[in-house]
Motif scaffolding. Structure first.
Motif, PDB file in Angstrom:
ATOM      1  N   LYS A   2      -5.969   5.630  10.072  1.00 60.13           N
ATOM      2  CA  LYS A   2      -5.902   4.279  10.601  1.00 60.13           C
ATOM      3  C   LYS A   2      -7.436   3.762  10.627  1.00 60.13           C
ATOM      4  CE  LYS A   2      -2.179   2.193  11.511  1.00 60.13           C
ATOM      5  NZ  LYS A   2      -1.833   1.099  10.682  1.00 60.13           N
ATOM      6  N   LYS A   5     -10.895  -1.370  12.024  1.00 59.81           N
ATOM      7  CA  LYS A   5     -11.003  -2.962  11.974  1.00 59.81           C
ATOM      8  C   LYS A   5     -10.065  -3.106  10.634  1.00 59.81           C
ATOM      9  CE  LYS A   5     -13.689  -6.799  12.095  1.00 59.81           C
ATOM     10  NZ  LYS A   5     -15.156  -7.459  12.183  1.00 59.81           N
ATOM     11  N   PRO A   6      -9.238  -4.293  10.885  1.00 62.18           N
ATOM     12  CA  PRO A   6      -8.381  -4.486   9.564  1.00 62.18           C
ATOM     13  C   PRO A   6      -9.299  -5.211   8.603  1.00 62.18           C
ATOM     14  CG  PRO A   6      -7.679  -5.505  11.806  1.00 62.18           C
ATOM     15  CD  PRO A   6      -8.647  -4.911  11.986  1.00 62.18           C
ATOM     16  N   LYS A   8      -9.759  -7.962   5.635  1.00 62.64           N
ATOM     17  CA  LYS A   8      -9.368  -9.532   5.374  1.00 62.64           C
ATOM     18  C   LYS A   8      -8.580  -9.477   3.935  1.00 62.64           C
ATOM     19  CE  LYS A   8     -12.718 -11.947   8.229  1.00 62.64           C
ATOM     20  NZ  LYS A   8     -14.067 -12.609   8.230  1.00 62.64           N
ATOM     21  N   LEU A   9      -7.571  -9.855   4.227  1.00 64.16           N
ATOM     22  CA  LEU A   9      -6.618  -9.939   2.869  1.00 64.16           C
ATOM     23  C   LEU A   9      -7.509 -10.838   1.912  1.00 64.16           C
ATOM     24  CD1 LEU A   9      -3.966  -9.324   1.307  1.00 64.16           C
ATOM     25  CD2 LEU A   9      -2.969 -11.308   2.176  1.00 64.16           C
ATOM     26  N   ASP A  10      -7.864 -12.023   2.207  1.00 61.95           N
ATOM     27  CA  ASP A  10      -8.491 -12.840   1.257  1.00 61.95           C
ATOM     28  C   ASP A  10      -9.897 -12.036   0.831  1.00 61.95           C
ATOM     29  OD1 ASP A  10      -6.750 -14.824   1.845  1.00 61.95           O
ATOM     30  OD2 ASP A  10      -7.932 -15.996   3.080  1.00 61.95           O
ATOM     31  N   GLY A  32     -14.096  -2.637   8.325  1.00 60.74           N
ATOM     32  CA  GLY A  32     -13.167  -3.553   7.686  1.00 60.74           C
ATOM     33  C   GLY A  32     -13.932  -4.292   6.423  1.00 60.74           C
ATOM     34  N   CYS A 149      -2.316  -1.439   0.276  1.00 65.79           N
ATOM     35  CA  CYS A 149      -2.736  -1.375   1.528  1.00 65.79           C
ATOM     36  C   CYS A 149      -1.801  -0.564   2.380  1.00 65.79           C
ATOM     37  CB  CYS A 149      -3.429  -2.627   2.309  1.00 65.79           C
ATOM     38  SG  CYS A 149      -4.833  -3.251   1.593  1.00 65.79           S
ATOM     39  N   GLU A 155      -5.065  -1.144   7.467  1.00 68.88           N
ATOM     40  CA  GLU A 155      -4.348  -2.254   7.951  1.00 68.88           C
ATOM     41  C   GLU A 155      -5.271  -3.756   7.509  1.00 68.88           C
ATOM     42  OE1 GLU A 155      -4.162  -4.210  12.635  1.00 68.88           O
ATOM     43  OE2 GLU A 155      -4.698  -2.071  12.252  1.00 68.88           O
ATOM     44  N   ILE A 156      -4.147  -4.744   7.151  1.00 71.75           N
ATOM     45  CA  ILE A 156      -4.922  -5.915   6.765  1.00 71.75           C
ATOM     46  C   ILE A 156      -4.875  -7.061   7.563  1.00 71.75           C
ATOM     47  CG2 ILE A 156      -4.627  -5.467   4.354  1.00 71.75           C
ATOM     48  CD1 ILE A 156      -2.147  -6.867   4.172  1.00 71.75           C
ATOM     49  N   GLN A 157      -5.591  -7.811   7.570  1.00 72.44           N
ATOM     50  CA  GLN A 157      -5.675  -9.356   8.445  1.00 72.44           C
ATOM     51  C   GLN A 157      -5.344 -10.438   7.675  1.00 72.44           C
ATOM     52  OE1 GLN A 157      -9.398  -9.594  10.361  1.00 72.44           O
ATOM     53  NE2 GLN A 157      -9.066 -11.827  10.805  1.00 72.44           N
ATOM     54  N   ALA A 158      -4.432 -11.130   7.863  1.00 77.29           N
ATOM     55  CA  ALA A 158      -4.109 -12.290   6.867  1.00 77.29           C
ATOM     56  C   ALA A 158      -5.087 -13.502   7.009  1.00 77.29           C
ATOM     57  CB  ALA A 158      -2.601 -12.995   7.395  1.00 77.29           C
TER      58      ALA A 158
END
Length: 158
Positions: A2, A5-6, A8-10, A32, A149, A155-158
């Protein structure tokens, strides 16, 4: 694993869309951060070349490359997904979604043989479905990144 920090998906989608040859992309799972390095920078880290021999603008990346090469804690993950994307298959699938049979047939024909990508791009512009294509491609790439991922437990952040 884990991460703290996620990611960024972009940022990941952009890396795939840029698709720059001779670059390698890594994810720092603690911060991240998405890091893209040139082959030369990775080589300098692996060969332990003195950083002072490189231009100042490149030194920061070489320092990151050294951290990646020497990573024993598994902080960095090699983001190799862009090598797994088959744009030709994606194009075929997209054409199959088009409602107009004449456009479908014309585009299927356009993607046969050499110059297929150029003819496809010309064809989607000519038929006014270019915005549909880019939206479709973006959605498919996002789906692939999200799945990758999940498999990597990132973990990803949208």
């Amino acid at each position: 694993m884990k991460n703290n920090k996620p990611v960024k998906l972009d940022d990941l989608v952009s890396e795939i869309e840029l698709n720059i040859d001779d670059t390698f992309t890594f994810i720092n799972t603690k911060t991240g951060e998405v890091i893209t390095l040139m082959r030369e920078e990775i080589g300098a880290a692996e060969d332990e070349k003195p950083i002072g021999k490189f231009p100042e603008w490149q030194r920061e990346n070489i320092e990151k490359a050294i951290s990646i090469v020497e990573d024993e804690d598994g902080i960095y993950v090699d983001f190799t997904l862009r090598n797994d994307i088959n744009e030709y298959e994606m194009i075929e699938d997209f054409i199959g979604t088009l409602v107009d049979e004449d456009i479908r047939e014309e585009l299927y024909e356009a993607i046969q043989g050499r110059g297929a990508f150029r003819r496809f791009k010309d064809g989607i512009i000519e038929h006014g479905v270019d915005k549909q294509w880019y939206k479709y491609k973006e959605i498919k790439i996002k789906e692939l990144v999200i799945e990758w991922c999940k498999e990597q437990d990132i973990e990803i952040q949208a």
